[in-house]
Design a protein around this motif. Sequence first.
Motif, PDB file in Angstrom:
ATOM      1  N   ARG A   1       0.838  -1.212   0.000  1.00  0.00           N
ATOM      2  CA  ARG A   1       0.000   0.000   0.000  1.00  0.00           C
ATOM      3  C   ARG A   1       0.868   1.255   0.000  1.00  0.00           C
ATOM      4  O   ARG A   1       0.561   2.231  -0.688  1.00  0.00           O
ATOM      5  CB  ARG A   1      -0.955   0.000   1.196  1.00  0.00           C
ATOM      6  N   GLN A   2       1.965   1.240   0.770  1.00  0.00           N
ATOM      7  CA  GLN A   2       2.871   2.387   0.793  1.00  0.00           C
ATOM      8  C   GLN A   2       3.483   2.629  -0.586  1.00  0.00           C
ATOM      9  O   GLN A   2       3.553   3.779  -1.048  1.00  0.00           O
ATOM     10  CB  GLN A   2       3.982   2.167   1.823  1.00  0.00           C
ATOM     11  N   LEU A   3       3.924   1.560  -1.231  1.00  0.00           N
ATOM     12  CA  LEU A   3       4.519   1.705  -2.563  1.00  0.00           C
ATOM     13  C   LEU A   3       3.492   2.183  -3.592  1.00  0.00           C
ATOM     14  O   LEU A   3       3.819   2.981  -4.469  1.00  0.00           O
ATOM     15  CB  LEU A   3       5.152   0.390  -3.022  1.00  0.00           C
ATOM     16  N   ASP A   4       2.265   1.686  -3.483  1.00  0.00           N
ATOM     17  CA  ASP A   4       1.212   2.133  -4.398  1.00  0.00           C
ATOM     18  C   ASP A   4       0.918   3.624  -4.211  1.00  0.00           C
ATOM     19  O   ASP A   4       0.743   4.358  -5.185  1.00  0.00           O
ATOM     20  CB  ASP A   4      -0.062   1.309  -4.206  1.00  0.00           C
ATOM     21  N   LEU A   5       0.868   4.072  -2.946  1.00  0.00           N
ATOM     22  CA  LEU A   5       0.654   5.493  -2.673  1.00  0.00           C
ATOM     23  C   LEU A   5       1.820   6.316  -3.207  1.00  0.00           C
ATOM     24  O   LEU A   5       1.611   7.360  -3.829  1.00  0.00           O
ATOM     25  CB  LEU A   5       0.467   5.738  -1.169  1.00  0.00           C
ATOM     26  N   LEU A   6       3.037   5.847  -2.969  1.00  0.00           N
ATOM     27  CA  LEU A   6       4.219   6.546  -3.474  1.00  0.00           C
ATOM     28  C   LEU A   6       4.178   6.651  -5.001  1.00  0.00           C
ATOM     29  O   LEU A   6       4.459   7.702  -5.566  1.00  0.00           O
ATOM     30  CB  LEU A   6       5.485   5.815  -3.021  1.00  0.00           C
TER      31      LEU A   6
ATOM     32  N   VAL B   1      11.525  13.688 -16.430  1.00  0.00           N
ATOM     33  CA  VAL B   1      12.192  13.531 -15.147  1.00  0.00           C
ATOM     34  C   VAL B   1      12.414  12.027 -14.936  1.00  0.00           C
ATOM     35  O   VAL B   1      11.654  11.361 -14.265  1.00  0.00           O
ATOM     36  CB  VAL B   1      11.370  14.142 -13.985  1.00  0.00           C
ATOM     37  N   GLU B   2      13.442  11.502 -15.568  1.00  0.00           N
ATOM     38  CA  GLU B   2      13.693  10.065 -15.552  1.00  0.00           C
ATOM     39  C   GLU B   2      14.177   9.547 -14.204  1.00  0.00           C
ATOM     40  O   GLU B   2      13.932   8.397 -13.858  1.00  0.00           O
ATOM     41  CB  GLU B   2      14.713   9.701 -16.633  1.00  0.00           C
TER      42      GLU B   2
ATOM     43  N   VAL C   1      11.519   5.010  -8.342  1.00  0.00           N
ATOM     44  CA  VAL C   1      10.323   4.217  -8.060  1.00  0.00           C
ATOM     45  C   VAL C   1      10.551   2.766  -8.501  1.00  0.00           C
ATOM     46  O   VAL C   1      10.201   1.829  -7.772  1.00  0.00           O
ATOM     47  CB  VAL C   1       9.084   4.824  -8.754  1.00  0.00           C
ATOM     48  N   GLN C   2      11.173   2.568  -9.647  1.00  0.00           N
ATOM     49  CA  GLN C   2      11.467   1.206 -10.106  1.00  0.00           C
ATOM     50  C   GLN C   2      12.409   0.502  -9.140  1.00  0.00           C
ATOM     51  O   GLN C   2      12.289  -0.701  -8.908  1.00  0.00           O
ATOM     52  CB  GLN C   2      12.055   1.238 -11.513  1.00  0.00           C
TER      53      GLN C   2
ATOM     54  N   ALA D   1      13.267  -3.594  -4.922  1.00  0.00           N
ATOM     55  CA  ALA D   1      13.622  -3.944  -3.545  1.00  0.00           C
ATOM     56  C   ALA D   1      12.482  -4.705  -2.873  1.00  0.00           C
ATOM     57  O   ALA D   1      12.718  -5.679  -2.148  1.00  0.00           O
ATOM     58  CB  ALA D   1      13.969  -2.687  -2.754  1.00  0.00           C
ATOM     59  N   PHE D   2      11.252  -4.298  -3.130  1.00  0.00           N
ATOM     60  CA  PHE D   2      10.096  -4.991  -2.564  1.00  0.00           C
ATOM     61  C   PHE D   2      10.045  -6.431  -3.065  1.00  0.00           C
ATOM     62  O   PHE D   2       9.847  -7.370  -2.294  1.00  0.00           O
ATOM     63  CB  PHE D   2       8.818  -4.231  -2.944  1.00  0.00           C
TER      64      PHE D   2
END
Length: 176
Positions: A83-88, A102-103, A109-110, A115-116
Motif C-alpha cells: 500500500r505504501q509503494l502504491d501510494l508513493l 524527469v527520468e 520508483v522502479q 527492492a520490494f
Amino acid sequence: TGNTFIGRPSLGSWAVYGLGSENDSLPGYVVMLDKRGGPISGQPNWSSGFMPSTYQGTLFRPTGNPILDLQGPPHVDQAMQRRQLDLLQQLNATYQHPRRGVEELTSRVQTYELAFRMQSETPEAVDLSQETRATLDMYGVGRQPTDEYGRNCLIARRLVERGVRFIQLYSGGGHL
C-alpha cells in the motif's frame, strides 16, 4: 576495455540495458566485493553513467547479510508495504505528470519496486545451506583461504541460475 570513464555506463549497465533482465525479482546487475574492499575508483566501476539508475549495479556485501535493510521493520507487513509503494507511485505520477522527462524519479520508483520484490527471492538465492557438501567443497567453502571467495562464486552462480544478467565479482582491490 576495463577502463572506467566517469559519467559513462559500465559494461554491466550496457549489458542489462541491451539484454534486459530475466528475473523481475532480482537485479539484472550485481556487484560483489570482498571484505578487503573494492576497486580503487569505487562506485564508478558499476555506475550507469548517463543511463537511468535502474541500470547501475546492485552492491552485495561480502559478509553477513548481502543486502542491508532488505527486510522492513517487523511491524510493517507485506500488505502494508505494498500500500505504501502504491501510494508513493500515485504521488510520484501526480508530481511527474507536468514535468515530463524527469527520468530519475521513475528510476527511483522502479528501484523501490525491485527492492520490494527482492525481499521474497533474494534470501533463498543467497542461502547456501541447501547446497551439497560436495558442491561446497568444490567451491572451497569452509576452507581457508578460499572460503569467502568461494562463497561469492557460489552465490554468483546461484544468481545467474535465477536470471541475474551480469555479475561483477571482485577479489581484493583498493579501498572504497
